[in-house]
Design an enzyme around this catalytic site. Structure first.
Site, PDB file in Angstrom:
ATOM      1  N   GLU A   1     -11.513  -3.490  -3.043  1.00 27.12           N
ATOM      2  CA  GLU A   1     -10.728  -2.756  -3.742  1.00 27.12           C
ATOM      3  C   GLU A   1     -10.429  -2.816  -5.111  1.00 27.12           C
ATOM      4  OE1 GLU A   1      -7.036  -2.891  -0.787  1.00 27.12           O
ATOM      5  OE2 GLU A   1      -8.616  -4.450  -0.109  1.00 27.12           O
TER       6      GLU A   1
ATOM      7  N   HIS B   1       0.803  -1.123   0.015  1.00 27.85           N
ATOM      8  CA  HIS B   1      -0.016  -0.013   0.073  1.00 27.85           C
ATOM      9  C   HIS B   1       0.878   1.310   0.029  1.00 27.85           C
ATOM     10  CE1 HIS B   1      -3.291  -2.535   0.101  1.00 27.85           C
ATOM     11  NE2 HIS B   1      -3.581  -2.294   1.425  1.00 27.85           N
TER      12      HIS B   1
ATOM     13  N   HIS C   1      -9.597   2.139   0.076  1.00 24.41           N
ATOM     14  CA  HIS C   1      -9.545   1.007   0.872  1.00 24.41           C
ATOM     15  C   HIS C   1     -10.667   1.077   1.922  1.00 24.41           C
ATOM     16  CE1 HIS C   1      -7.775  -2.310   3.453  1.00 24.41           C
ATOM     17  NE2 HIS C   1      -6.759  -2.320   2.561  1.00 24.41           N
TER      18      HIS C   1
END
Length: 370
Positions: free
Chosen positions: A335, A127, A197
């Site tokens: 996502e 991420h 997210h």
């Protein structure tokens, strides 16, 4: 990171800003140690649907949508205070970048040069690194009824090449949609994979397990992973496996199956290959139905993949909005994305962005009920 000065919770009096007349209001959410002021923006449509979005991390802090009786409930997990988002490790509601999901061994090669990233998920990068886009203060402006957040990610930030100009546009439409549009340009070859997210529980952010939610995915294949959740490169058929959601199925129906992939993910934590690949306009990718509330959430996207995650790392240590404890499988994430580890997988759709090129993707979360 130390946190100082005033934090206003959402229960505080909402101070209208110059944005108010177009269905957007704002209030101060807090101040960072470097003096940057953080705002939270409320986007409301004619039906009363509300999305609260903060320019810290491009976070969807709250999302209130009606159930079958018309009652508005917050269906997104998160926190009441900015200071909790500053230290958050779950990425609740965040805009993720530069690269959503995992990159193996924290490395990739582009144009013959190997770039080294932070290893913040075992031996892998996750991420965007140690301080990804979800930990940055973005610049906010209004365009019509939309909130536009912009950020310049400088060359070398978190190890990624190129000065990257990013904008994320949030719109709450009168069709009860939260529309998120991502745009970016670069001055140097780079890789990019942006996503949101948000953790959803259609019964309410404090309602417990989501195993009774029913899910449909427009995906005939998924990308299997190894024991540290890096794709193996295979595109595997879902038919005959616990990953077959081509017909609406309760999330809990097969989540305990004796299946290696389920064991690796501690449940579902996998990228699904959306039928049709990359598209120019958003098409239906997923639909979630909650029999308790009657709420339906459809996910439409231009992206080729979607990560389905069942909150397997929520362990009861996180205290969210209203002090509620978030436990194992209390939420799901969908996502929209390019595939994990694409920079190291030549058979996956490319995530490269070059100077003169334009990154442009759209994802829509559409809510209804029955």
């Amino acid at each position: 990171m130390k946190f100082v000065t005033l934090v206003l919770t959402l229960s505080a009096f909402l101070v209208p800003s110059a944005l108010a007349k177009s269905g957007i209001t704002s209030q101060e959410f807090g101040t960072m140690t470097d003096g940057q002021h953080v705002q939270i923006y409320k986007l409301v449509n004619k039906n009363g649907m509300e999305a609260d979005i903060t320019n810290f991390g491009g976070i969807v802090q709250s999302l209130k949508v009606p159930d079958k009786s018309g009652k508005l409930t917050d269906v997104a997990l998160g926190y009441d205070k900015l200071e909790d988002y500053v230290t958050d490790k779950s990425s609740f509601g965040s805009t993720i970048g530069r690269y959503g999901n995992r990159i193996a061994h924290g490395k990739f090669t582009l144009d013959g040069h190997t770039y080294t990233l932070a290893k913040n998920d075992g031996e892998n990068s996750l991420h965007g690194g140690l301080k990804g886009f979800n930990k940055k203060v973005w610049t906010a402006r209004q365009e019509g009824n939309s909130l536009v957040l912009s950020y310049l990610s400088k060359d070398g930030e978190e190890g990624y090449p190129g000065n990257l100009n990013v904008t994320v546009t949030f719109t709450v439409t009168d069709d009860n949609e939260l529309k998120i549009q991502y745009d970016a340009t670069t001055d140097k070859d780079t890789v990019l994979n942006l996503t949101n997210h948000s953790y959803f529980n259609l019964s309410g952010q404090d309602a417990g397990e989501i195993l009774g939610h029913e899910l449909m995915l427009k995906a005939d294949k998924f990308t299997p992973v190894n024991s540290v959740l890096i794709p193996t490169g295979e595109l595997r058929d879902v038919k005959g496996t616990p990953f077959d959601f081509t017909k609406s199925t309760a999330i809990g129906a097969r989540i305990g199956a004796s299946d290696e992939q389920i064991k690796f993910g501690k449940g579902y934590d996998h990228n699904f290959v959306l039928n049709g690949g990359i598209t120019k306009t958003p098409r239906l990718a997923a639909e979630v139905y909650d029999p308790k509330s009657g709420r339906i959430m459809q996910v439409l996207t231009t992206e080729p993949g979607i990560q389905f995650y069942t909150g397997n790392f929520l362990d009861g240590t996180v205290h969210g909005k209203g002090g509620h404890v978030y436990n194992f499988r209390n939420a799901l994430c969908l996502e929209t994305q390019h595939y994990p580890d694409s920079p190291n997988q030549s058979n996956f759709p490319t995530t490269e962005l070059k100077p003169g090129g334009k990154y442009h993707t759209i994802t829509i979360f559409k809510f209804s009920n029955k």
